[in-house]
Structures are given as structure tokens and as C-alpha cells.
Enzyme design. Structure first.
Site, PDB file in Angstrom:
ATOM      1  N   HIS A 168       0.834  -1.200   0.000  1.00  0.00           N
ATOM      2  CA  HIS A 168       0.000   0.000   0.000  1.00  0.00           C
ATOM      3  C   HIS A 168       0.873   1.256   0.000  1.00  0.00           C
ATOM      4  O   HIS A 168       1.767   1.392   0.814  1.00  0.00           O
ATOM      5  CB  HIS A 168      -0.902  -0.019   1.220  1.00  0.00           C
ATOM      6  CG  HIS A 168      -1.969   0.990   1.117  1.00  0.00           C
ATOM      7  ND1 HIS A 168      -3.161   0.745   0.513  1.00  0.00           N
ATOM      8  CD2 HIS A 168      -2.001   2.277   1.482  1.00  0.00           C
ATOM      9  CE1 HIS A 168      -3.891   1.836   0.545  1.00  0.00           C
ATOM     10  NE2 HIS A 168      -3.212   2.781   1.116  1.00  0.00           N
ATOM     11  N   ALA A 169       0.606   2.156  -0.913  1.00  0.00           N
ATOM     12  CA  ALA A 169       1.483   3.317  -1.084  1.00  0.00           C
ATOM     13  C   ALA A 169       1.461   4.237   0.134  1.00  0.00           C
ATOM     14  O   ALA A 169       0.424   4.453   0.741  1.00  0.00           O
ATOM     15  CB  ALA A 169       1.049   4.109  -2.312  1.00  0.00           C
ATOM     16  N   HIS A 215       2.844  14.664  -0.215  1.00  0.00           N
ATOM     17  CA  HIS A 215       3.030  14.511   1.233  1.00  0.00           C
ATOM     18  C   HIS A 215       4.475  14.804   1.632  1.00  0.00           C
ATOM     19  O   HIS A 215       4.752  15.475   2.611  1.00  0.00           O
ATOM     20  CB  HIS A 215       2.709  13.082   1.660  1.00  0.00           C
ATOM     21  CG  HIS A 215       1.268  12.731   1.576  1.00  0.00           C
ATOM     22  ND1 HIS A 215       0.278  13.461   2.180  1.00  0.00           N
ATOM     23  CD2 HIS A 215       0.631  11.695   0.974  1.00  0.00           C
ATOM     24  CE1 HIS A 215      -0.904  12.880   1.953  1.00  0.00           C
ATOM     25  NE2 HIS A 215      -0.705  11.817   1.214  1.00  0.00           N
TER      26      HIS A 215
HETATM   27 ZN   LIG Z   1      -2.103  10.364   0.690  1.00  0.00          ZN
END
Ligand SMILES: [Zn+2]
Length: 666
Positions: free
Chosen positions: A407-408, A441
Site C-alpha cells: 500500500h502506497a 506529502h
Molecule cells: Zn495520501
């Protein structure tokens, strides 16, 4: 856990997210945007889409990451017997004591966060029983300290303090998602309940016959792919057989959590959650209603068209006119995003005229080069290149020799400049977008890395995810032309399919993103009593989404429990906010870039002006109330959903044409 949930891990800031879970911020998601978008193709999927981004994250789709599960089962984070509160607890507290508390908290929490991040990184990149235990232990230590500092901070509620100190104490208090009562027996009980709820969900399976069990992933695949209403119904009802046993523990959790919240000075747990938003809780709730009112006409048009097309597929017996849409037909277990029914509702001219996945494959753009494209995007805005360690330490490709969580997610392990992403990159359009999202992010994390540790975080919990999505919105045909992937832009008429697909995920999600916490706030306040949990849930589902259960439900059911974030106790409003904010950010940055034209065609690639505007917001972290951060990027302190309407304007026109003569509404 969530640490990453939404944001990309900014742990300290939202430090303790849950009793058992820690949330830092991660992002998530896999998707192109991630988190919330269970988007189309990948909807089913698995780990992927869902949650976790980082390890401990959860996305709106819902699944918790392994770390979460590990810490939950180990569960315990709790309240701190050895709480860091000042020793002189009985005397009236002073400003000097408050300053001292904050100084100790900043030092200790930074240390514990970095340790927890390292442990989580190792665990997710080398999944073994031992690494899960080590990561859970590190999380628990952080959580316990966070709970202790929150309780200690509450002692200063009535003390006159300088604004900066007041904000930091509030952040310490508001980092909690669940406050355990100050009673070791009750704390232990609450911890046990949370772990039990989470594991009931995690182990949930539907077993229609002995030896014939299906887990969530299999049931989701059916909901995503099947066009047989009976099979869909069975999968839909089947998944909801896992949740009735949660009702008792959930009811008790509400009591205990409210007791803890009251001890911290909040009227109930829902009020504690709403207090995180730099305005009176009721005012914030009214803001959400206002935003929903702005986008409602677009949602209604989408709902009307989708219902009509589903009726063509399934017949009027299954999909009645003028009534809510049965919840099992929308391609998603919770009917929260509808990308999986795209083929049923798409216009004939849905082909965008190019296929980015094919382009990546034809040119053999490898995973590292895909990430380099993402970095160049930010460099074109004026941001410094990523540190060398990013390239050395990130995970870009699924390893062949060990288990990892694919999952990234985006990380800043030392909370300064140890930026990383963790993805199992494939040559696909979706992953290309996700890379831009995750790097959003990372650049946010780096922009606020000189602030005091308590300020290193998202302006509010919707911002981090919105930044990632904002950047992903700039992956448009003109951008692909700029970087040489396309020779020329397809004509705007080709955009309809892309817009409809996005709307099925992002517009359809809005009322769902809103109602989860509407239900919870009413549950925590007692407005919805335990005897009406299920009815209250469906009332909201109908009112906001225009969705109805496909078979009669009763209070013997506990349908809210079949959505991860309810047993997982993860606040959900952040996903609604992120969906609103990303379009507002996108529009503001496009204006800063001097762009004129349809908003869905805008890319801010190459605009130093847009980069500066973005950076002004990023570098504020959560040092100031979020309306100030919003003003820095958008020129207004008010959230504004009209940007969504602008973005989808060509689609709205098309939907209105399609809906002519149809009876809309429910
Ligand atoms: Zn995100």
C-alpha cells in the site's frame, strides 16, 4: 495508525490518534489519489486501495494496515500510569509549569515518534512476527506518552497562557481520538474493546455453508464486478453478518470514551473530535452543512443519471424510479464511490483518446524514472530536489524475496529530511498519479520541518491528503504533452469520460464522507440511542446519499460496524474535507499560474508562482489555525466547494442533458 492516514505521516501532530492506533499521517492511498478513492479499477483491491498507507494507516476505504492490526491486537496503549504530568498536580497550575510540560512533551514525543516510525518502516518492509511486535511496542509507547501528555495538558485549561503555548497544549489534548477514563480498570476495558472490535472486523468472513467462507476481499470483488443482482445481494448481506456481535462492545465503548472525553473537558467524544478544527464545534458542523449544500446539485444530477442507467441494466423492479438506489448495485461494498459501475453509466464517447498506462509501457518508463518525473514536477514549481537518501531508502519495486505491505505511503522518518515513499510501482496511469500524490506529502513534510515538533503536521487533518490529491489533479493531458508523453492534447470533448470517472469516485464520495461522522457525533451525544443505531444509520444514508438497503434491516443488524472506520474508530470528516479542499487548492494554484481555461485541463507544472503559493501554505504546518493556512494558498479563509462545481462544469452540463425528462430525487 493511521498515521499516516491521511496525511502523510505527521505523527506528532496528530499524535495519538486513537487509543490503540496511532495516527500519524500517512497517506495513503493507493490510489491516485488515494485514499479515498477506491477508485475504479482498483477498487477491489485489496490492500491496495485501501488503507493504509503507511503502515499504519487507514483510508476511507477502509482497511487498516497491518501495523494497525498488530498494534491493536497488542493493544494497549493506554493510559498511562506513569503519566508525565507535573508532580504538583494538586496546586493551581502555572504558566511556567505549562511551558515545562510542553518542552518535555516535544522532546519525548519526537524521540518516540522517530522510534515508532523506524519500527513501522522495518515492519512494513520486512513483515515478520517479530517486526510486527517491535512496531506495535514502539507504537504503544508513543501512544501511552501521548495519552499522558493529553491528560496533563488538560490541567491547564483554565490557565491564562501566551497564544503559542495555548495552541501547543491544545494540540497535545486534541491529538487523542479516544480518551480513556482515568481509571485503570476502565482503561483496560476500553483497550480490550477496541482491540476486539478491530479484530472482529479484520477476521470477518461470511460462511454461508460449512467450509465455504469468503473474506472481505472476495466479497468486494463480487460487488465490484458482478452484474447479477442476486449474487450482489448475497455478497452485500453476507458481509453484514460480521457486525452484529460488535453492537454490545460498541455501545460500551461509547460510554467509556465519553467518560474519558468529559474528564478532558469535552461534552462527549464527538465534541472532542470537532474541537480539532480551530472553531466552536457547532460552527464547524454548520460549515460542513454549508459545503454540502454547495455541491448537492452536482451530486443530485449524478445520482439521477446513475440511477437511470442502473435501471436500464437491472430493471425497474430492482431499481425503482424516484426512490433511493439499492446499496448493493453501485460497485462498492459501502456504495461510497461508484467508479466500478463506470461501464454501465458511461457515455458512448467515453474514450479519452490516449492511454497513459500504454504510453508508460511502450516507452518502458521504469519505476524509478516514474518517480523522477514526479520529482521534476516539484522542481518545476521551484522546490529543491529530494535528498539523496530518498533514492537510497525508498521502496519503489515489490521485492521478490520477502513480504512487504505494498500500500502506497509517504514518510519522513526522522521528522526532518529522511523522506521516503513505499510503493510497489507498476507501469500504470494510476501509479503515475499516485507517485505525484505521495510526493505531495513528502514536500509538505519537508516544508514544515523547521517548526517546533508539535507544529509539524497538516493544517487540519484534511489538508495533508488534499495536498497529495491536488498535485495528482495536475496530471492532465497538457502536462503529459509538456513531458513528451503525448504529441498533442486531445480535444476537450474527449474529457467527458475522464470527468465522469472522477465524479463517480470523488463526487459520489462526498455525502458518504460526511455522514459517517454525522452518525457518530449523534451516537456519542446520545441523540441516536443504542436502540436505534441501525435505523439512525440508514436514515442518514438515505438523507445524504439517496441510498437504501436492498433488504429490510432491523436493530438485530449493526450495519455501521461493517465499515472499517466504525470499529476502527477513525474519524472520517477528514476525507470529506480533503475532497473539498483539493479542488479549492487546485483552482487557486491554477489562478496563481495564470491559467485560463477549463479547470479539469489545468496543470500547474512549470509554474514557480503556483509553487510559491503552495509553499506558503505548506511551510505553516499546523502552527496557525487552519483558516490562515487556507488563506495563504486560496486567498480566503473559508472553505469553498464551488471549485468542485467549476472542475466538473462540463460534466454537469452533460448530466443535465441526460437527465432531461427524468424524475430526479428520492
Ligand atoms: Zn495520501
Amino acid at each position: 495508525m493511521p498515521s499516516r492516514s491521511m496525511s502523510s505521516r505527521d505523527p506528532l501532530a496528530s499524535l495519538v490518534v486513537a487509543l490503540v492506533v496511532l495516527a500519524a499521517a500517512a497517506c495513503q492511498s493507493a490510489a491516485p489519489a488515494a485514499d479515498d478513492r477506491p477508485a475504479g479499477a482498483r477498487a477491489v483491491g485489496g490492500e491496495a486501495g485501501a488503507a493504509t498507507d503507511g503502515g499504519m494507516t487507514i483510508d476511507p476505504n477502509g482497511r487498516a494496515g497491518t501495523a494497525a492490526a498488530a498494534s491493536a491486537s497488542a493493544g494497549t496503549a493506554t493510559a498511562p500510569q506513569d503519566r508525565p504530568a507535573p508532580a504538583s498536580a494538586s496546586a493551581a497550575p502555572t504558566a511556567a509549569e505549562a511551558a515545562d510540560l510542553v518542552a518535555r512533551a516535544e522532546e519525548e514525543l519526537l524521540d518516540l515518534v522517530v522510534k515508532a516510525e523506524r519500527a513501522a518502516w522495518v515492519q512494513l518492509n520486512f513483515i515478520t512476527e517479530d517486526t510486527e511486535i517491535l512496531a506495535a511496542e514502539a507504537s504503544e509507547r508513543l501512544l501511552a506518552a501521548g495519552v499522558g501528555y493529553a491528560q496533563a495538558a488538560a490541567r491547564f485549561d483554565d490557565v491564562e497562557l501566551p497564544a503559542d503555548l495555548r495552541r501547543k497544549l491544545d494540540l497535545l489534548k486534541l491529538g487523542l481520538t479516544l480518551a480513556a477514563p482515568d481509571d485503570p480498570g476502565k482503561t483496560a476495558e476500553l483497550t480490550r474493546i477496541m482491540s476486539q472490535l478491530e479484530s472482529t472486523y479484520g477476521k470477518g468472513k461470511h460462511c454461508p455453508a460449512e467450509g465455504e467462507c469468503r473474506d472481505l476481499q472476495e466479497l468486494e470483488r463480487i460487488i465490484a464486478e458482478s452484474r447479477d443482482p442476486d449474487e450482489l445481494l448475497e455478497a452485500w448481506v453476507g458481509w453484514r453478518t460480521i457486525s452484529p456481535p460488535m453492537r454490545g462492545p460498541y455501545t460500551r465503548m461509547v460510554e467509556l470514551a465519553n467518560e474519558g472525553a468529559r474528564q478532558l473537558g469535552f461534552t462527549d467524544t464527538g465534541a472532542m473530535w470537532r474541537a480539532k478544527y480551530d472553531m466552536p464545534p457547532d460552527e464547524f458542523a454548520a460549515e460542513l452543512d454549508r459545503l454540502w449544500g454547495q455541491v448537492r446539485p452536482l451530486y443530485d444530477a449524478l445520482h439521477c443519471h446513475v440511477r437511470a442507467k442502473l435501471q436500464e441494466t437491472y430493471g425497474e423492479e430492482v431499481v425503482p424510479s424516484g426512490a433511493p438506489i439499492p446499496a448493493h448495485l453501485l460497485g462498492n461494498m459501502w456504495a461510497q464511490s461508484w467508479g466500478n459501475v463506470f461501464a454501465l453509466v458511461a457515455p458512448a464517447e467515453a474514450d479519452p483518446g490516449y492511454d497513459l498506462s500504454e504510453i508508460l509501457k511502450e516507452r518502458d518508463v521504469d519505476p524509478v524514472e516514474m518517480v523522477r518525473h514526479g520529482e521534476r514536477f516539484f522542481s518545476s514549481l521551484g522546490f529543491d530536489p529530494l535528498p539523496e537518501t530518498f533514492w537510497e531508502r525508498s521502496l519503489f519495486v515489490k521485492p521478490e524475496d520477502r513480504e512487504v505491505v505494498c500500500h502506497a505511503s509517504a514518510w519522513d522518518v526522522d521528522q526532518v529530511n529522511d523522506l521516503r515513499i513505499k510503493m510497489c510501482i507498476q507501469q500504470s496511469a494510476e501509479d503515475f498519479q499516485t507517485i505525484h500524490h505521495e510526493l505531495g506529502h513528502n514536500y509538505y513534510q519537508r516544508a514544515y520541518n523547521e517548526l517546533p515538533i508539535l507544529y509539524r503536521g497538516s493544517a487540519n487533518d484534511g489538508f495533508h491528503e488534499a495536498v497529495g490529491d491536488t498535485i495528482a489533479l495536475s496530471v492532465t493531458p497538457p502536462y503529459l504533452v509538456e513531458i513528451g508523453f503525448l504529441d498533442e492534447e486531445p480535444p476537450p470533448a474527449k474529457d467527458l469520460g475522464l470527468l465522469l470517472r472522477d465524479a463517480l469516485d470523488k463526487v459520489a464520495f462526498l455525502p458518504f464522507g460526511l455522514l459517517i461522522d454525522q452518525w457518530r457525533w449523534q451516537v456519542f451525544s446520545g441523540e441516536i440511542s443504542p436502540e436505534e443505531y441501525n435505523q439512525g444509520w440508514w436514515d442518514l444514508r438515505e438523507r445524504y446519499q439517496g441510498i437504501a438497503p436492498p433488504v429490510a434491516r432491523s436493530e438485530a443488524d449493526f450495519d455501521p460496524g461493517a465499515k472499517y472506520h466504525i470499529p476502527g474508530n477513525t474519524p472520517y470528516t477528514r476525507y470529506f474535507l480533503a475532497h473539498i479542499l483539493q479542488f479549492q487548492f487546485h483552482r487557486a494554484l491554477c489562478e496563481a499560474a495564470g491559467y485560463e481555461g477549463p479547470l479539469n485541463r489545468c496543470t500547474i507544472y512549470g509554474s514557480v508562482e503556483a509553487g510559491q503559493r503552495l509553499n506558503e501554505m505548506l511551510e505553516m504546518g499546523q502552527s496557525r489555525p487552519w483558516p490562515e493556512a487556507l488563506e495563504a494558498i486560496a486567498g480566503s479563509p473559508q472553505m469553498d466547494a464551488t471549485a468542485i462545481l467549476d472542475y466538473f462544469a462540463p460534466l454537469q452540463t452533460w448530466l443535465d442533458e441526460q437527465n432531461e425528462g427524468r424524475q430526479c430525487g428520492w
